[in-house]
Design an enzyme around this catalytic site. Structure first.
Site: not given
Ligand code: ADP
Length: 159
Positions: A16, A40, A89, A127
């Protein structure tokens, strides 16, 4: 120009953070919008997730942290921001992200989603993976900043 980076951030990871840094080289200001969605069952409360992000970006005045519940388009409208940032990703992210971006645009035609590819070093990182490794006392120091690492340890010790 401002953009919203929405997500659960349960907790924020280096992936992130990499996306936020890339966004800051394109836009002037990033509003990190933490989603409040109790169904969630997040590990960290909304307040905890927001505090952790604020701590990570304490020295970055061009990042602010906010929260929202309900539709992202309504949050964007409220903020007067028409650009959404999402991280990509692998190809596996694409289908879902594509659906969401098009749906959001149908709901609010002037809204655009900007996709940023993370560094290849973080392309496997999520995460949920970080939480899984931490639960089994694995080393997560390469996945999250030290401050998040210690919050995760505290949380698991109190569980
Ligand atoms: P959500 O529940 O909306 O997917 P996340 O916190 O999992 O929330 O992810 C938020 C955003 O960050 C999404 O666009 C996700 O694809 C992106 N994201 C999560 N992990 C990574 C990573 N390792 N590299 C790039 N983008 C990421």
């Amino acid at each position: 120009m401002q953009a919203i980076y929405p997500g659960s951030f349960d907790p924020i990871t280096n992936g992130h953070i990499d996306v936020v840094r890339r966004a800051l080289s394109i836009v002037d200001h990033v509003v990190i919008g933490v989603i409040y969605n109790p169904s969630k069952h997040p590990m960290f409360s909304l307040e905890e997730r927001m505090t952790m992000i604020r701590d990570v970006f304490a020295d970055e005045s061009r990042v602010t942290v906010d929260s929202f519940t309900g539709l992202l388009v309504d949050f964007a409208k409220l903020k007067g921001i028409a650009t959404i940032i999402r991280g990509l990703r692998a190809v596996s992210d694409f289908d879902y992200e594509f659906q969401m971006a098009i749906t959001n645009r149908r709901l609010k035609p002037d809204l655009d989603t900007m996709f940023l590819m993370t560094d290849i070093d973080y392309s496997y990182l999520s995460s949920s993976l970080v939480k899984q490794v931490a639960r089994f006392h694995g080393d997560i120091s390469m996945f999250v900043p030290p401050i998040i690492n210690s919050r995760l340890k505290e949380k698991l010790n109190n569980e």
